[in-house]
Write a protein that holds these residues in place. Structure first.
Motif, PDB file in Angstrom:
ATOM      1  N   THR A 154       1.007  -1.245   0.066  1.00  0.00           N
ATOM      2  CA  THR A 154      -0.191  -0.039  -0.132  1.00  0.00           C
ATOM      3  C   THR A 154       0.949   0.747  -0.045  1.00  0.00           C
ATOM      4  O   THR A 154       1.543   1.794   1.033  1.00  0.00           O
ATOM      5  CB  THR A 154      -0.703  -0.006   1.466  1.00  0.00           C
ATOM      6  OG1 THR A 154       0.005  -0.140   2.128  1.00  0.00           O
ATOM      7  CG2 THR A 154      -1.971  -1.105   0.845  1.00  0.00           C
ATOM      8  N   TRP A 155       1.331   1.843  -1.614  1.00  0.00           N
ATOM      9  CA  TRP A 155       2.568   2.536  -1.096  1.00  0.00           C
ATOM     10  C   TRP A 155       2.613   3.668  -0.408  1.00  0.00           C
ATOM     11  O   TRP A 155       3.252   3.983   0.212  1.00  0.00           O
ATOM     12  CB  TRP A 155       2.655   2.920  -2.800  1.00  0.00           C
ATOM     13  CG  TRP A 155       2.622   2.035  -4.076  1.00  0.00           C
ATOM     14  CD1 TRP A 155       1.479   1.164  -4.109  1.00  0.00           C
ATOM     15  CD2 TRP A 155       3.258   1.041  -4.611  1.00  0.00           C
ATOM     16  NE1 TRP A 155       2.515  -0.121  -5.316  1.00  0.00           N
ATOM     17  CE2 TRP A 155       3.829  -0.045  -5.520  1.00  0.00           C
ATOM     18  CE3 TRP A 155       5.004   1.675  -4.538  1.00  0.00           C
ATOM     19  CZ2 TRP A 155       4.303  -0.655  -5.828  1.00  0.00           C
ATOM     20  CZ3 TRP A 155       6.060   0.730  -4.922  1.00  0.00           C
ATOM     21  CH2 TRP A 155       6.073  -0.291  -5.755  1.00  0.00           C
ATOM     22  N   PHE A 156       1.965   4.591  -0.787  1.00  0.00           N
ATOM     23  CA  PHE A 156       1.648   5.644  -0.002  1.00  0.00           C
ATOM     24  C   PHE A 156       1.085   5.674   1.438  1.00  0.00           C
ATOM     25  O   PHE A 156       1.102   6.804   2.261  1.00  0.00           O
ATOM     26  CB  PHE A 156      -0.087   6.611  -0.464  1.00  0.00           C
ATOM     27  CG  PHE A 156       0.761   7.222  -1.675  1.00  0.00           C
ATOM     28  CD1 PHE A 156       2.324   8.260  -1.557  1.00  0.00           C
ATOM     29  CD2 PHE A 156       0.456   7.330  -3.251  1.00  0.00           C
ATOM     30  CE1 PHE A 156       2.801   8.969  -3.343  1.00  0.00           C
ATOM     31  CE2 PHE A 156       1.048   7.616  -4.265  1.00  0.00           C
ATOM     32  CZ  PHE A 156       2.122   8.436  -4.141  1.00  0.00           C
ATOM     33  N   ASN A 157       0.141   5.078   2.077  1.00  0.00           N
ATOM     34  CA  ASN A 157       0.470   4.110   3.570  1.00  0.00           C
ATOM     35  C   ASN A 157       1.453   3.873   4.184  1.00  0.00           C
ATOM     36  O   ASN A 157       1.096   3.033   4.884  1.00  0.00           O
ATOM     37  CB  ASN A 157      -1.343   3.298   2.991  1.00  0.00           C
ATOM     38  CG  ASN A 157      -2.015   4.049   3.391  1.00  0.00           C
ATOM     39  OD1 ASN A 157      -2.048   5.402   3.481  1.00  0.00           O
ATOM     40  ND2 ASN A 157      -3.228   3.726   2.737  1.00  0.00           N
ATOM     41  N   SER A 158       2.577   2.951   3.191  1.00  0.00           N
ATOM     42  CA  SER A 158       3.784   2.468   4.019  1.00  0.00           C
ATOM     43  C   SER A 158       4.572   3.317   3.994  1.00  0.00           C
ATOM     44  O   SER A 158       4.673   4.425   3.310  1.00  0.00           O
ATOM     45  CB  SER A 158       4.547   1.622   2.716  1.00  0.00           C
ATOM     46  OG  SER A 158       5.174   0.536   3.128  1.00  0.00           O
ATOM     47  N   VAL A 159       5.195   3.039   5.775  1.00  0.00           N
ATOM     48  CA  VAL A 159       7.093   4.363   5.671  1.00  0.00           C
ATOM     49  C   VAL A 159       7.983   3.719   4.800  1.00  0.00           C
ATOM     50  O   VAL A 159       8.122   4.750   4.823  1.00  0.00           O
ATOM     51  CB  VAL A 159       7.130   3.988   7.560  1.00  0.00           C
ATOM     52  CG1 VAL A 159       8.349   4.583   7.719  1.00  0.00           C
ATOM     53  CG2 VAL A 159       5.612   4.112   8.443  1.00  0.00           C
ATOM     54  N   LYS A 160       8.369   2.771   4.272  1.00  0.00           N
ATOM     55  CA  LYS A 160       9.207   2.134   3.984  1.00  0.00           C
ATOM     56  C   LYS A 160       8.768   2.800   1.868  1.00  0.00           C
ATOM     57  O   LYS A 160       9.625   2.868   1.443  1.00  0.00           O
ATOM     58  CB  LYS A 160       9.177   1.540   3.916  1.00  0.00           C
ATOM     59  CG  LYS A 160      10.895   0.601   3.335  1.00  0.00           C
ATOM     60  CD  LYS A 160      10.813  -1.676   2.705  1.00  0.00           C
ATOM     61  CE  LYS A 160      11.779  -2.054   1.912  1.00  0.00           C
ATOM     62  NZ  LYS A 160      11.744  -3.416   1.777  1.00  0.00           N
ATOM     63  N   PHE A 161       8.079   2.747   1.908  1.00  0.00           N
ATOM     64  CA  PHE A 161       7.149   2.858   0.071  1.00  0.00           C
ATOM     65  C   PHE A 161       6.714   4.586  -0.346  1.00  0.00           C
ATOM     66  O   PHE A 161       6.922   4.079  -1.459  1.00  0.00           O
ATOM     67  CB  PHE A 161       6.696   2.613  -0.460  1.00  0.00           C
ATOM     68  CG  PHE A 161       7.394   0.904  -0.678  1.00  0.00           C
ATOM     69  CD1 PHE A 161       7.937   0.035  -1.501  1.00  0.00           C
ATOM     70  CD2 PHE A 161       7.254  -0.292   0.017  1.00  0.00           C
ATOM     71  CE1 PHE A 161       8.800  -1.012  -2.009  1.00  0.00           C
ATOM     72  CE2 PHE A 161       8.081  -2.022  -0.210  1.00  0.00           C
ATOM     73  CZ  PHE A 161       8.232  -1.555  -0.723  1.00  0.00           C
ATOM     74  N   ALA A 162       6.082   5.245   0.825  1.00  0.00           N
ATOM     75  CA  ALA A 162       5.272   6.749   0.306  1.00  0.00           C
ATOM     76  C   ALA A 162       6.456   7.332   0.184  1.00  0.00           C
ATOM     77  O   ALA A 162       6.143   7.756  -0.541  1.00  0.00           O
ATOM     78  CB  ALA A 162       5.173   6.681   2.121  1.00  0.00           C
ATOM     79  N   LEU A 163       7.470   7.323   1.164  1.00  0.00           N
ATOM     80  CA  LEU A 163       8.527   8.409   0.139  1.00  0.00           C
ATOM     81  C   LEU A 163       9.296   8.401  -1.181  1.00  0.00           C
ATOM     82  O   LEU A 163       9.294   8.935  -2.192  1.00  0.00           O
ATOM     83  CB  LEU A 163       9.906   8.611   1.338  1.00  0.00           C
ATOM     84  CG  LEU A 163      10.556   9.826   0.834  1.00  0.00           C
ATOM     85  CD1 LEU A 163      10.153  11.557   1.015  1.00  0.00           C
ATOM     86  CD2 LEU A 163      12.339  10.180   1.445  1.00  0.00           C
TER      87      LEU A 163
END
Length: 299
Positions: A154-163
């Motif tokens: 969940t891209w924009f809700n993931s700490v790892k993948f949001a940025l």
């Protein structure tokens, strides 16, 4: 004697009319730019809120000292720095490659110029909304990954993948602007240099590294400075994808977003102004460093 007086009078009239034509610009830049900058610098030394400006009090360097102890500002600075480190070189390399392709003898040059440039003139808010749908849990990106047996996050809700998701968005939406500038620089290089290189038997790689890149140094410097300033001022994308919170867990918190939240949500305009001037100092320092690396004698 009379001739000299006439010349002097004419010179005074020219100065008067010159300043008269400049007056609207000077007034507007003073009222809407210089004045607010001076006012913001003054209130950066105050405990100030626009809700109750009469209760503001002078606190000296307290706001600036607080910045160095603010964990959220440190996180925002780290996020913005990481964002700049990845976005700036990638978007400039892609922009240079696209400009080289468009500058070559290919068909449909106009189509490719327009296609690559359209995202640049599109609203960043609109682009952010589109990417929210593309990168949501059941969005297009995850649907494509699922066809290859991969389960996307969940891209924009993931700490790892949001940025990183915001980085992808920024590169796609802004690369066309730098491509056009590179293209203008390429078309300004004298054709005689390439013709002389052809006579000497130079291949494309030799011409690129010994003619194109050296001649593009002023353009590279300009694009580098503008790109770095733009990445350190990133706000729209981070605000839209996180709904203004900089989440999840401050993973998308940027310096400008934090300044906005501090000034217009927490109404602590004095502290927000201090952070704004610290950001200005950071950008100025990085610009001067780049200026040293791209000295005129190296062009």
């Amino acid at each position: 004697m009379r001739y000299n007086k006439r010349l002097k009078r004419r010179h005074i009239e020219e100065i008067f009319y010159g300043y008269a034509f400049m007056m609207p610009f000077l007034l507007s830049i003073t009222i809407f730019l210089i004045g607010p900058i001076i006012y913001a610098f003054i209130i950066s030394f105050k405990d100030f809120s626009f809700l109750n400006p009469e209760a503001s009090k002078w606190v000296g360097l307290k706001n600036y000292i607080q910045i160095f102890h603010d964990a959220t500002f440190k996180k925002a600075l780290i996020n913005t720095t990481i964002y700049s480190i990845f976005v700036v070189p990638i978007q400039l390399i892609i922009a240079l490659l696209l400009s080289l392709v468009i500058d070559s003898d290919i068909k449909g040059k106009t189509f490719f110029r327009v296609a690559y440039y359209i995202p640049t003139v599109t609203s960043t808010v609109a682009i952010s909304v589109i990417f929210l749908y593309l990168f949501k849990a059941d969005g297009l990106i995850n649907s494509i990954l699922l066809k290859f047996g991969l389960h996307g996050p969940t891209w924009f809700n993931s700490v790892k993948f949001a940025l990183p998701s915001i980085m992808i968005m920024a590169i796609w939406s802004s690369v066309g602007n730098y491509m056009i500038i590179f293209l203008a620089g390429l078309q300004d290089i004298p054709a005689d240099l390439y013709e002389a290189a052809d006579v000497d038997g130079a291949n494309k790689f030799v011409k690129f590294f010994h003619i194109t890149l050296p001649m593009l140094k002023p353009v590279i410097f300009f694009n580098l400075v503008m790109s770095l300033i733009g990445t350190f001022q990133v706000f729209d994308q981070a605000y839209v994808v996180s709904n203004g919170s900089g989440g999840p867990l401050d993973a998308t918190m940027t310096i400008v977003l934090y300044i906005y939240n501090t000034g217009f949500k927490d109404f602590n305009m004095g502290y927000a102004s201090a952070m704004a001037f610290v950001l200005f100092a950071i950008i100025l320092f990085l610009t001067l460093v780049q200026r040293m690396l791209f000295r005129e004698e190296n062009y």
